[in-house]
Design a protein around this motif. Sequence first.
Motif, PDB file in Angstrom:
ATOM      1  N   ASP A 141      69.665  19.120  50.751  1.00  0.00           N
ATOM      2  CA  ASP A 141      70.299  19.216  49.437  1.00  0.00           C
ATOM      3  C   ASP A 141      69.284  19.723  48.422  1.00  0.00           C
ATOM      4  O   ASP A 141      68.172  19.194  48.317  1.00  0.00           O
ATOM      5  N   GLY A 142      69.676  20.750  47.687  1.00  0.00           N
ATOM      6  CA  GLY A 142      68.778  21.278  46.662  1.00  0.00           C
ATOM      7  C   GLY A 142      67.550  21.968  47.202  1.00  0.00           C
ATOM      8  O   GLY A 142      66.473  21.944  46.575  1.00  0.00           O
ATOM      9  N   TYR A 145      64.769  27.193  49.068  1.00  0.00           N
ATOM     10  CA  TYR A 145      65.358  28.402  49.624  1.00  0.00           C
ATOM     11  C   TYR A 145      65.733  28.155  51.082  1.00  0.00           C
ATOM     12  O   TYR A 145      65.313  27.165  51.693  1.00  0.00           O
ATOM     13  N   LYS A 164      76.450  30.465  54.561  1.00  0.00           N
ATOM     14  CA  LYS A 164      76.997  29.821  53.362  1.00  0.00           C
ATOM     15  C   LYS A 164      76.200  28.545  53.111  1.00  0.00           C
ATOM     16  O   LYS A 164      76.481  27.495  53.701  1.00  0.00           O
ATOM     17  N   VAL A 165      75.203  28.670  52.262  1.00  0.00           N
ATOM     18  CA  VAL A 165      74.328  27.538  51.952  1.00  0.00           C
ATOM     19  C   VAL A 165      74.149  27.463  50.438  1.00  0.00           C
ATOM     20  O   VAL A 165      74.310  28.457  49.725  1.00  0.00           O
ATOM     21  N   ASN A 166      73.797  26.276  49.979  1.00  0.00           N
ATOM     22  CA  ASN A 166      73.615  26.062  48.540  1.00  0.00           C
ATOM     23  C   ASN A 166      72.142  26.163  48.173  1.00  0.00           C
ATOM     24  O   ASN A 166      71.527  25.211  47.710  1.00  0.00           O
ATOM     25  N   ALA A 167      71.575  27.338  48.420  1.00  0.00           N
ATOM     26  CA  ALA A 167      70.171  27.589  48.119  1.00  0.00           C
ATOM     27  C   ALA A 167      69.957  29.098  48.110  1.00  0.00           C
ATOM     28  O   ALA A 167      70.721  29.836  48.756  1.00  0.00           O
ATOM     29  N   ASP A 186      74.223  38.325  47.357  1.00  0.00           N
ATOM     30  CA  ASP A 186      74.315  37.085  48.130  1.00  0.00           C
ATOM     31  C   ASP A 186      72.935  36.501  48.438  1.00  0.00           C
ATOM     32  O   ASP A 186      72.838  35.360  48.894  1.00  0.00           O
TER      33      ASP A 186
END
Length: 360
Positions: A141-142, A145, A164-167, A186
């Motif tokens: 999480d968070g 990179y 598809k990642v949150n970084a 992207d």
Amino acid sequence: MNRLANFCAGPATMPTEVLQKAQAELLDWRGKGTSVMEISHRSADYIEIATKAEQDLRTLMGISDDYAVLFLQGGASLQFSAIPFNLLNGGTADYLNTGTWSQKAYKEAKRYETLGLGSINLVAQGGGKDVPTPDTWELTDGASYFHYCPNETIHGVQIFDTPKVNAPIVADMSSCILSEPINVSDFGLIYAGAQKNIGPAGLTLVIVRKDLMERASAWCPSILNYKNQADSDSMLNTPSTFAWYLSGLVFEWLLANGGVEGIAKTNRAKAELLYQVIDNSSFYDNAVNPRHRSIMNVPFTLADSELDKVFLEKSKNAGLLNLKGHRVVGGMRASIYNAVTYEQVQALADFMKEFEKTHA
């Protein structure tokens, strides 16, 4: 002229038209009475070359002004160090391992934990034949990179969909850049050694989102600092001028031949041709999951490895060069980058069929 079909994984073949243009200009560039290698990188003439090369690349890839485009040295391997220096910033970076090059990047980044730059997390470990499914990835999480290698040249494993990642996503595109369209927005950072799809060895492209250039550690060497390089137009020190010039000629060649969209159609046709020969045979084999077969690097083995030497000798005699597989996986490997023509791949396919008839 005796230009043979060169399937080398890198340094790789370059477009014949580009080499011919460079040859014609080698001793007397633009009537200046000197080679482009012999002029100052800070001269108005060379700045024009550099500026046009960057603009052409931006056109080919649809790179917005939100990104800096850097023409650096040291190969993609030096970026294994530069990336954590610039982006880790005390956090945790996620690394997906799908083959030799992503493993090298992970191992190098791991060293920087001892400097207190942050932590490196191995998201998932591939086996060189497939890609771990996203539901098995252990993401942070968070994360500072997320790093991955879309195309592994040695094993011939390719990831076609952007994770598809949150970084911010960092991608080593050394062997697949400009081979098919991508959405640059992207990604947080794209890097690529030039010696496969762009130009000669000695140049490395870095496309980095400008807001990420503010994160560099105090430990970061000045020459590896992306902001320093961007502020100096990639000329903090003397750049690889000839490689930069040749890469610019390749960009012009791509634009004149349908751009990335045009070359992508040819690339897929070339790959399909080779995989059809392999799949329709009990003599050849490719162990990669078909969903992740590379369109740039096609490794294959023969049913009897004792025939490897014969295959290589006869293929070389047929004008088909550099088909020996990497020592890690053995067998054969055909690297079919942008400059390899469909006709050359057809010649390889025909040779493979004939060799099977003779030796099966």
